[in-house]
Scaffold this motif. Structure first.
Motif, PDB file in Angstrom:
ATOM      1  N   PHE A 125       2.140   2.370 -13.536  1.00 34.67           N
ATOM      2  CA  PHE A 125       2.436   2.425 -12.372  1.00 34.67           C
ATOM      3  C   PHE A 125       2.059   4.081 -12.048  1.00 34.67           C
ATOM      4  CE2 PHE A 125       4.738  -1.394 -10.898  1.00 34.67           C
ATOM      5  CZ  PHE A 125       4.957  -1.956 -11.940  1.00 34.67           C
ATOM      6  N   GLY A 126       2.038   4.264 -10.688  1.00 31.17           N
ATOM      7  CA  GLY A 126       1.896   5.509 -10.193  1.00 31.17           C
ATOM      8  C   GLY A 126       3.323   6.306 -10.065  1.00 31.17           C
ATOM      9  N   GLN A 127       3.568   7.563  -9.993  1.00 36.42           N
ATOM     10  CA  GLN A 127       4.823   8.189  -9.988  1.00 36.42           C
ATOM     11  C   GLN A 127       5.518   7.844  -8.554  1.00 36.42           C
ATOM     12  OE1 GLN A 127       2.069   9.811  -9.390  1.00 36.42           O
ATOM     13  NE2 GLN A 127       2.201  11.592  -8.285  1.00 36.42           N
ATOM     14  N   GLY A 128       4.935   7.459  -7.617  1.00 39.27           N
ATOM     15  CA  GLY A 128       5.362   7.306  -6.505  1.00 39.27           C
ATOM     16  C   GLY A 128       5.168   8.284  -5.424  1.00 39.27           C
ATOM     17  N   THR A 129       4.959   7.998  -3.957  1.00 38.67           N
ATOM     18  CA  THR A 129       4.827   8.877  -2.848  1.00 38.67           C
ATOM     19  C   THR A 129       6.096   8.547  -1.756  1.00 38.67           C
ATOM     20  OG1 THR A 129       2.489   8.834  -3.125  1.00 38.67           O
ATOM     21  CG2 THR A 129       3.323   9.608  -0.929  1.00 38.67           C
ATOM     22  N   LYS A 130       6.937   9.475  -1.581  1.00 34.43           N
ATOM     23  CA  LYS A 130       8.057   9.156  -0.865  1.00 34.43           C
ATOM     24  C   LYS A 130       7.389   9.518   0.769  1.00 34.43           C
ATOM     25  CE  LYS A 130      12.599  10.479   0.303  1.00 34.43           C
ATOM     26  NZ  LYS A 130      13.689  11.394  -0.150  1.00 34.43           N
ATOM     27  N   LEU A 131       7.312   8.582   1.557  1.00 35.14           N
ATOM     28  CA  LEU A 131       7.033   8.712   3.001  1.00 35.14           C
ATOM     29  C   LEU A 131       8.258   8.983   3.654  1.00 35.14           C
ATOM     30  CD1 LEU A 131       4.866   8.587   5.181  1.00 35.14           C
ATOM     31  CD2 LEU A 131       4.991   6.122   5.186  1.00 35.14           C
ATOM     32  N   GLU A 132       8.338  10.077   4.249  1.00 34.93           N
ATOM     33  CA  GLU A 132       9.607  10.596   5.024  1.00 34.93           C
ATOM     34  C   GLU A 132       9.207  10.790   6.374  1.00 34.93           C
ATOM     35  OE1 GLU A 132      11.142  13.578   2.591  1.00 34.93           O
ATOM     36  OE2 GLU A 132       9.929  15.283   3.712  1.00 34.93           O
ATOM     37  N   MET A 133      10.350  10.738   7.256  1.00 38.77           N
ATOM     38  CA  MET A 133      10.187  10.887   8.555  1.00 38.77           C
ATOM     39  C   MET A 133      10.023  12.481   8.870  1.00 38.77           C
ATOM     40  SD  MET A 133      12.460   9.311  11.550  1.00 38.77           S
ATOM     41  CE  MET A 133      12.307   7.662  10.951  1.00 38.77           C
ATOM     42  N   LYS A 134       9.222  12.919   9.687  1.00 42.04           N
ATOM     43  CA  LYS A 134       8.919  14.282  10.015  1.00 42.04           C
ATOM     44  C   LYS A 134      10.074  14.580  11.131  1.00 42.04           C
ATOM     45  CE  LYS A 134       4.643  15.696  10.587  1.00 42.04           C
ATOM     46  NZ  LYS A 134       3.429  16.049  11.210  1.00 42.04           N
ATOM     47  N   LEU A 153       5.079  12.935   1.644  1.00 40.49           N
ATOM     48  CA  LEU A 153       4.301  12.998   2.829  1.00 40.49           C
ATOM     49  C   LEU A 153       5.152  12.943   4.014  1.00 40.49           C
ATOM     50  CD1 LEU A 153       1.662  12.866   4.102  1.00 40.49           C
ATOM     51  CD2 LEU A 153       1.633  10.186   3.637  1.00 40.49           C
ATOM     52  N   SER A 154       5.283  13.560   4.906  1.00 42.48           N
ATOM     53  CA  SER A 154       6.190  13.887   6.104  1.00 42.48           C
ATOM     54  C   SER A 154       5.099  13.253   7.319  1.00 42.48           C
ATOM     55  CB  SER A 154       6.745  15.211   6.467  1.00 42.48           C
ATOM     56  OG  SER A 154       7.563  15.552   5.429  1.00 42.48           O
ATOM     57  N   ALA A 155       5.863  12.407   8.098  1.00 39.02           N
ATOM     58  CA  ALA A 155       5.047  11.618   9.392  1.00 39.02           C
ATOM     59  C   ALA A 155       5.896  11.126  10.345  1.00 39.02           C
ATOM     60  CB  ALA A 155       4.169  10.662   8.728  1.00 39.02           C
ATOM     61  N   SER A 156       5.418  11.090  11.407  1.00 41.38           N
ATOM     62  CA  SER A 156       6.030  10.311  12.671  1.00 41.38           C
ATOM     63  C   SER A 156       5.530   8.828  12.884  1.00 41.38           C
ATOM     64  CB  SER A 156       5.766  11.200  13.808  1.00 41.38           C
ATOM     65  OG  SER A 156       6.219  12.733  13.402  1.00 41.38           O
TER      66      SER A 156
END
Lengths: 124, 107
Positions: free
Chosen positions: B98-107, B11-14
Protein backbone atom coordinates in the motif's frame (compact mmCIF):
# COMPACT_ATOMS: atom_id res chain seq x y z
CA UNK A 1 -24.39 -9.29 3.05
CA UNK A 2 -20.92 -10.52 3.94
CA UNK A 3 -19.62 -9.48 7.33
CA UNK A 4 -16.24 -10.07 8.94
CA UNK A 5 -15.59 -9.62 12.65
CA UNK A 6 -12.22 -9.78 14.39
CA UNK A 7 -11.91 -10.88 17.99
CA UNK A 8 -9.12 -11.57 20.43
CA UNK A 9 -7.09 -10.09 23.27
CA UNK A 10 -6.39 -6.39 23.05
CA UNK A 11 -3.21 -6.65 25.10
CA UNK A 12 -0.33 -9.07 24.58
CA UNK A 13 2.93 -9.20 26.48
CA UNK A 14 6.24 -8.92 24.64
CA UNK A 15 7.66 -12.25 23.43
CA UNK A 16 4.22 -13.89 23.63
CA UNK A 17 1.88 -14.92 20.83
CA UNK A 18 -0.81 -12.70 19.38
CA UNK A 19 -3.93 -14.71 18.49
CA UNK A 20 -6.92 -13.35 16.62
CA UNK A 21 -10.07 -14.84 15.14
CA UNK A 22 -12.02 -13.60 12.14
CA UNK A 23 -15.64 -14.74 12.08
CA UNK A 24 -17.31 -14.60 8.68
CA UNK A 25 -21.06 -14.37 8.15
CA UNK A 26 -23.14 -14.04 5.01
CA UNK A 27 -21.03 -16.50 3.04
CA UNK A 28 -19.28 -19.80 3.59
CA UNK A 29 -15.49 -19.93 3.64
CA UNK A 30 -15.85 -23.54 2.45
CA UNK A 31 -17.39 -22.37 -0.83
CA UNK A 32 -13.85 -21.94 -2.06
CA UNK A 33 -14.85 -18.80 -3.88
CA UNK A 34 -12.56 -16.43 -1.99
CA UNK A 35 -9.23 -15.93 -0.28
CA UNK A 36 -9.13 -14.57 3.24
CA UNK A 37 -6.47 -12.18 4.46
CA UNK A 38 -5.07 -10.44 7.50
CA UNK A 39 -3.89 -6.86 7.19
CA UNK A 40 -2.55 -4.57 9.90
CA UNK A 41 -2.20 -0.85 10.40
CA UNK A 42 0.29 0.59 12.82
CA UNK A 43 -1.07 3.58 14.80
CA UNK A 44 -1.33 6.57 12.51
CA UNK A 45 0.44 4.72 9.72
CA UNK A 46 -0.24 2.87 6.51
CA UNK A 47 -1.43 -0.65 5.81
CA UNK A 48 0.62 -3.84 5.77
CA UNK A 49 -0.65 -7.06 4.21
CA UNK A 50 0.18 -10.03 6.46
CA UNK A 51 -1.00 -13.02 4.45
CA UNK A 52 -3.91 -15.04 3.15
CA UNK A 53 -5.54 -18.44 3.49
CA UNK A 54 -7.75 -20.42 1.16
CA UNK A 55 -10.48 -22.73 2.50
CA UNK A 56 -8.27 -25.75 1.78
CA UNK A 57 -5.56 -24.42 4.07
CA UNK A 58 -3.25 -23.04 1.40
CA UNK A 59 -1.49 -19.99 2.75
CA UNK A 60 0.84 -17.26 1.59
CA UNK A 61 2.59 -14.80 3.84
CA UNK A 62 4.38 -11.50 3.62
CA UNK A 63 8.09 -12.46 3.72
CA UNK A 64 8.69 -9.75 6.31
CA UNK A 65 6.53 -11.69 8.79
CA UNK A 66 6.66 -15.20 7.41
CA UNK A 67 8.90 -16.63 10.14
CA UNK A 68 6.47 -15.58 12.88
CA UNK A 69 3.03 -15.93 11.27
CA UNK A 70 0.53 -18.74 11.16
CA UNK A 71 -2.88 -18.43 9.48
CA UNK A 72 -5.36 -21.27 9.79
CA UNK A 73 -9.02 -21.90 9.03
CA UNK A 74 -11.95 -23.76 10.56
CA UNK A 75 -14.60 -24.09 7.88
CA UNK A 76 -17.04 -25.73 10.28
CA UNK A 77 -17.10 -22.54 12.33
CA UNK A 78 -16.67 -20.25 9.31
CA UNK A 79 -13.66 -18.68 10.96
CA UNK A 80 -10.03 -18.10 10.17
CA UNK A 81 -7.24 -17.27 12.54
CA UNK A 82 -4.00 -15.33 12.91
CA UNK A 83 -1.15 -16.21 15.18
CA UNK A 84 1.91 -14.00 15.41
CA UNK A 85 4.59 -15.18 17.76
CA UNK A 86 7.48 -13.48 19.54
CA UNK A 87 5.70 -10.14 19.44
CA UNK A 88 7.36 -6.83 20.25
CA UNK A 89 6.06 -3.28 20.59
CA UNK A 90 6.49 -2.97 16.81
CA UNK A 91 3.57 -5.37 16.42
CA UNK A 92 1.19 -2.96 18.11
CA UNK A 93 -1.39 -2.23 15.44
CA UNK A 94 -5.00 -2.45 14.38
CA UNK A 95 -5.49 -5.85 12.80
CA UNK A 96 -8.07 -6.28 10.06
CA UNK A 97 -9.36 -9.39 8.41
CA UNK A 98 -10.49 -8.95 4.83
CA UNK A 99 -11.78 -10.81 1.81
CA UNK A 100 -9.96 -10.78 -1.50
CA UNK A 101 -12.28 -9.88 -4.35
CA UNK A 102 -13.19 -12.74 -6.65
CA UNK A 103 -15.83 -12.87 -9.35
CA UNK A 104 -16.67 -15.41 -12.00
CA UNK A 105 -13.88 -17.66 -10.80
CA UNK A 106 -11.29 -14.93 -11.25
CA UNK A 107 -9.64 -13.36 -8.22
CA UNK A 108 -8.13 -9.92 -7.99
CA UNK A 109 -5.74 -8.82 -5.31
CA UNK A 110 -7.78 -6.07 -3.72
CA UNK A 111 -10.07 -6.37 -0.71
CA UNK A 112 -13.79 -5.81 -0.95
CA UNK A 113 -14.97 -6.71 2.53
CA UNK A 114 -13.17 -5.86 5.76
CA UNK A 115 -13.79 -6.35 9.44
CA UNK A 116 -13.93 -3.24 11.58
CA UNK A 117 -10.46 -3.95 12.94
CA UNK A 118 -9.19 -4.72 16.41
CA UNK A 119 -6.41 -2.89 18.21
CA UNK A 120 -3.73 -5.11 19.68
CA UNK A 121 -1.23 -3.48 21.99
CA UNK A 122 2.01 -5.22 22.88
CA UNK A 123 3.10 -4.12 26.31
CA UNK A 124 4.18 -5.59 29.61
CA UNK B 1 8.82 -5.53 -2.47
CA UNK B 2 7.17 -2.95 -4.70
CA UNK B 3 7.20 0.43 -3.03
CA UNK B 4 4.12 2.60 -3.49
CA UNK B 5 4.59 6.34 -3.01
CA UNK B 6 1.67 8.72 -2.80
CA UNK B 7 1.67 12.48 -3.18
CA UNK B 8 0.82 14.71 -1.62
CA UNK B 9 0.80 13.36 1.93
CA UNK B 10 -1.79 15.97 2.90
CA UNK B 11 -4.18 17.85 0.67
CA UNK B 12 -6.36 20.76 1.80
CA UNK B 13 -9.44 21.42 -0.29
CA UNK B 14 -13.00 22.71 -0.18
CA UNK B 15 -16.35 21.21 -1.02
CA UNK B 16 -16.82 21.39 -4.77
CA UNK B 17 -13.11 21.33 -5.59
CA UNK B 18 -11.57 18.95 -8.09
CA UNK B 19 -8.66 17.09 -6.50
CA UNK B 20 -6.08 14.64 -7.75
CA UNK B 21 -3.90 12.23 -5.79
CA UNK B 22 -0.90 10.53 -7.37
CA UNK B 23 0.52 7.09 -6.67
CA UNK B 24 3.84 5.90 -8.05
CA UNK B 25 5.07 2.31 -8.04
CA UNK B 26 8.75 1.41 -7.81
CA UNK B 27 8.30 -0.94 -10.78
CA UNK B 28 5.61 -1.58 -13.33
CA UNK B 29 2.40 -3.03 -11.96
CA UNK B 30 0.54 -2.88 -15.27
CA UNK B 31 -2.96 -1.76 -14.24
CA UNK B 32 -3.19 -3.83 -11.05
CA UNK B 33 -3.92 -0.98 -8.70
CA UNK B 34 -6.73 -0.24 -6.28
CA UNK B 35 -7.73 2.88 -4.38
CA UNK B 36 -9.34 2.96 -0.94
CA UNK B 37 -10.52 5.62 1.40
CA UNK B 38 -10.56 5.35 5.16
CA UNK B 39 -12.16 7.39 7.89
CA UNK B 40 -10.80 7.36 11.45
CA UNK B 41 -11.75 4.26 13.39
CA UNK B 42 -13.11 2.42 10.37
CA UNK B 43 -11.79 -0.04 7.83
CA UNK B 44 -10.63 1.02 4.37
CA UNK B 45 -13.28 0.91 1.68
CA UNK B 46 -12.38 0.12 -1.91
CA UNK B 47 -13.28 2.79 -4.42
CA UNK B 48 -11.53 1.75 -7.63
CA UNK B 49 -9.74 -1.37 -8.86
CA UNK B 50 -7.86 -2.32 -12.02
CA UNK B 51 -6.75 1.33 -12.05
CA UNK B 52 -10.03 2.73 -13.35
CA UNK B 53 -12.95 0.40 -12.57
CA UNK B 54 -15.38 1.86 -10.08
CA UNK B 55 -16.47 -0.50 -7.32
CA UNK B 56 -20.20 -1.04 -7.18
CA UNK B 57 -21.98 1.76 -5.35
CA UNK B 58 -19.09 4.24 -5.55
CA UNK B 59 -20.15 7.67 -6.85
CA UNK B 60 -19.12 8.61 -10.36
CA UNK B 61 -17.26 11.69 -9.12
CA UNK B 62 -14.40 9.28 -8.38
CA UNK B 63 -12.18 8.23 -11.28
CA UNK B 64 -8.82 6.59 -11.72
CA UNK B 65 -6.25 6.51 -14.47
CA UNK B 66 -2.69 5.53 -15.23
CA UNK B 67 -0.61 2.51 -16.12
CA UNK B 68 2.81 1.05 -15.50
CA UNK B 69 4.20 3.03 -12.60
CA UNK B 70 2.13 6.21 -12.34
CA UNK B 71 -1.51 6.42 -11.33
CA UNK B 72 -3.99 9.06 -10.29
CA UNK B 73 -7.22 9.23 -8.36
CA UNK B 74 -9.44 12.19 -9.17
CA UNK B 75 -12.48 13.42 -7.32
CA UNK B 76 -14.32 15.73 -9.66
CA UNK B 77 -16.33 17.68 -7.11
CA UNK B 78 -15.54 17.12 -3.46
CA UNK B 79 -18.40 16.27 -1.15
CA UNK B 80 -18.31 16.54 2.67
CA UNK B 81 -18.18 12.75 2.97
CA UNK B 82 -14.96 12.61 0.92
CA UNK B 83 -12.71 14.08 3.58
CA UNK B 84 -10.72 11.01 4.59
CA UNK B 85 -7.38 9.33 4.03
CA UNK B 86 -6.80 7.70 0.65
CA UNK B 87 -4.54 4.73 -0.05
CA UNK B 88 -3.39 3.06 -3.22
CA UNK B 89 -2.53 -0.65 -3.30
CA UNK B 90 -0.72 -2.74 -5.88
CA UNK B 91 -1.69 -6.35 -6.44
CA UNK B 92 0.66 -7.19 -9.29
CA UNK B 93 3.03 -9.17 -7.09
CA UNK B 94 3.25 -10.51 -3.57
CA UNK B 95 3.57 -9.11 -1.05
CA UNK B 96 0.72 -6.74 -1.80
CA UNK B 97 1.76 -3.25 -0.76
CA UNK B 98 0.00 0.00 0.00
CA UNK B 99 0.94 3.63 -0.33
CA UNK B 100 1.55 5.60 2.84
CA UNK B 101 -1.71 7.48 2.46
CA UNK B 102 -2.95 10.93 1.48
CA UNK B 103 -5.00 12.79 4.04
CA UNK B 104 -7.64 14.93 2.37
CA UNK B 105 -8.64 17.65 4.79
CA UNK B 106 -11.04 20.52 4.72
CA UNK B 107 -9.48 23.88 3.90
Amino acid sequence: QVRLQESGPGLVKPSQTLSLTCSVSGGAISSGAYYWSWIRQHPGKGLEWIGYIYYSGITYFNPSLKSRVTISVDTSKNQFFLKLNSVTAADTAVYFCARKHCTGGLCYGFFDYWGQGTLVTVSS
Amino acid sequence: DIQMTQSPSTLSASVGDRVTITCRASQSINNLLAWYHQKPGTAPKVLIYQTSTLESGVPSRFSGSGSGTEFTLTISSLQPDDFATYYCQQYKVYPYTFGQGTKLEMK
